[in-house]
Design a protein around this motif. Sequence first.
Motif, short mmCIF file in Angstrom:
data_model
loop_
_atom_site.label_atom_id
_atom_site.label_comp_id
_atom_site.label_asym_id
_atom_site.label_seq_id
_atom_site.Cartn_x
_atom_site.Cartn_y
_atom_site.Cartn_z
N VAL B 150 60.39 74.92 41.81
CA VAL B 150 62.21 74.88 41.25
C VAL B 150 61.91 73.24 40.99
O VAL B 150 61.71 72.32 41.46
N THR B 155 70.34 69.74 30.43
CA THR B 155 70.58 70.30 29.44
C THR B 155 70.13 70.36 28.06
O THR B 155 70.74 69.02 28.51
N ASN B 171 59.89 77.49 37.74
CA ASN B 171 61.11 78.02 37.41
C ASN B 171 62.41 76.51 37.56
O ASN B 171 62.51 75.88 37.88
N LEU B 172 62.70 76.22 35.83
CA LEU B 172 63.23 75.38 35.22
C LEU B 172 64.83 75.45 35.66
O LEU B 172 65.84 76.50 35.19
N LEU B 173 65.44 74.76 36.55
CA LEU B 173 67.27 74.81 36.27
C LEU B 173 67.25 73.88 35.16
O LEU B 173 66.96 72.37 36.09
N GLU B 174 68.47 73.62 34.67
CA GLU B 174 69.11 72.85 33.65
C GLU B 174 69.92 72.80 34.72
O GLU B 174 70.92 73.70 33.90
N GLN B 175 71.15 71.19 34.66
CA GLN B 175 72.00 71.00 34.64
C GLN B 175 72.48 69.97 34.01
O GLN B 175 72.01 69.43 33.38
N ASN B 180 73.39 65.65 39.44
CA ASN B 180 73.45 66.91 40.09
C ASN B 180 72.16 67.63 41.08
O ASN B 180 71.94 68.09 41.37
N THR B 183 71.60 66.35 43.17
CA THR B 183 72.51 67.01 44.72
C THR B 183 71.19 68.18 45.28
O THR B 183 71.52 67.87 46.33
N ALA B 184 71.06 68.83 44.22
CA ALA B 184 70.32 70.20 44.38
C ALA B 184 68.97 70.05 45.36
O ALA B 184 68.56 71.27 45.95
N GLN B 186 68.51 67.60 47.50
CA GLN B 186 69.00 67.25 48.71
C GLN B 186 69.34 68.60 49.55
O GLN B 186 69.46 68.87 51.03
N GLY B 187 69.74 69.66 48.83
CA GLY B 187 69.93 70.48 49.42
C GLY B 187 68.90 71.35 49.97
O GLY B 187 68.78 72.08 50.65
N GLY B 188 67.88 71.01 49.40
CA GLY B 188 66.35 71.71 49.48
C GLY B 188 65.70 73.02 48.62
O GLY B 188 65.26 73.66 48.64
N GLN B 189 66.39 73.53 47.97
CA GLN B 189 66.58 73.94 46.63
C GLN B 189 66.06 73.56 45.52
O GLN B 189 65.02 75.31 44.85
N VAL B 190 66.16 72.71 44.79
CA VAL B 190 64.95 72.04 44.10
C VAL B 190 63.53 71.53 44.08
O VAL B 190 64.33 70.51 45.63
#
Lengths: 224, 280
Positions: B150, B155, B171-175, B180, B183-184, B186-190
């Motif tokens: 990820v 964006t 898997n591209l997450l656009e913020q 942001n 932060t994501a 650090q949360g471990g999902q990215v």
Amino acid sequence: MGGFFALFEGYDVVAAFWMNIQLAFWAAIGSLVLGTVLAVMRISPIASLRWFGTAYVNIFRNTPLTIIMVFSVLGLWGQLQVNFVNDFDLNFFMLAILSLSLYHAAFVCEAIRSGVNTVPLGQAEAARSIGLSFLPAAWLIILPQAFRGAIAPLGNVLIALVKNTTVAAAASVAEASGLMKTMIEFRPDVMTQIFLTFAIGFVVIVIPIGLLTTWASKKLAVAR
Amino acid sequence: MRKTRYAAVAFAAAAALTMSACGGDSGTDAGGEDTGSSDTITIGIKFDQPGVGFMENNEPSGFDVDVAKYVANELGYSEDQIEWKETPSAQRENVLENGEVDMIFASYSITDERKQRVAFAGPYFIAGQDLLVNADNNDINGPEDLNGKVLCSVTGSTSAQKIADTQPDVNLLEQGGYANCVTAMQGGQVDAVTTDDIILAGLASTDANSGKFKVVGNTFTEEQYGVGISQDSDQCEAINTAIRTMVEDGSWEEAIMANTEGADYSYNDELNPPEPAACA
């Protein structure tokens, strides 16, 4: 101008708008269902349900949609690791629909409640006098008339919803406003044309909704 | 009746207050052509890129800001004659065209499409797209290690589009912003954040992030950061001279080091420091 039209080969504008329409479609269903439940709560004879309905409406109506959207991505997905489905992009599509539904349900609830106010009190009393308890009376007598009186405000909510689907860009959904940003980033030389394309795109989607709801609100109004 | 009158007065007072807030920006000389000493110069920067262009408590900081200050100084404007203005990516061409700002130092890559509307001096830095990962992550060393991972970007950014074009299995997450993304992560999902290396280095060197992340150091694009000026500006040569002087006297190197401290980052020294291109 020729260079501008060539843009449409590199960027799929129609697909992006189709994404907005899909978001609006599912969120409209979600918010209509949830909003109806909330409206029933707010007119119910049970005080705690009325309290809950009021609290929900006040919280979600007064929270910016962007914050709800960012919370669902960074909070639900990022920290709490909520995954509805395994497909990466579909998951964010669903998070976006969830946020849009939660937010607009508050407005749908109030629109329906304004419709309930158009139903004369005698209707509720008549329903009660033939032995219907609260839920059957609401479902069979009050809500059908309330919906017909609430079409115009519900149409307003739907129009707002269509335009608010652009906020889904914050939830990583590949919709129109995100594509517009990308196009402007790469082609600032035709920025005005790009902007107008997207503005007109939304006008094309929204105007029929307005015309349709105006027509329907006249056609379906309860004659009294 | 009296109540309505009070309400009307209160409303008028409120309206007057808000109106006067809009008119505060007087005295800006939109041309900025003459290097007179009493004028001010308006410089556009980013406000949301720590280490590059950042505004906190009315105090601008970052590499772009340091270069801007140096160049402005060479052009004859002291630091308190500079008026800083936020120029988000989508507004940069517009504000240059209508003269709202005189120069833009805002991680502004020189491209042919942009040259249709604005002119560029410089480049003053050559950045490249890179990856930011958790400091203990040794699996990701370049874009080819990203399959199934990820990746987060902003964006509508060049970096996001580049990944979407070249690495379809990512898997591209656009913020909305790089903060942001961090932060994501650090949360471990990215797994990784991508954009130009110096922006990543700046993000990783903030007090809150220092030591937690590292820049992979394997750039895979080349972005020439230029100084955006309007097409009828005659300042291009002067800006280029200022940039050359800045590199020669060591301030350029110093500015980069100061703004990326704690990020475990070194710039691409094959391409940097760049030689400013000839003015159009």
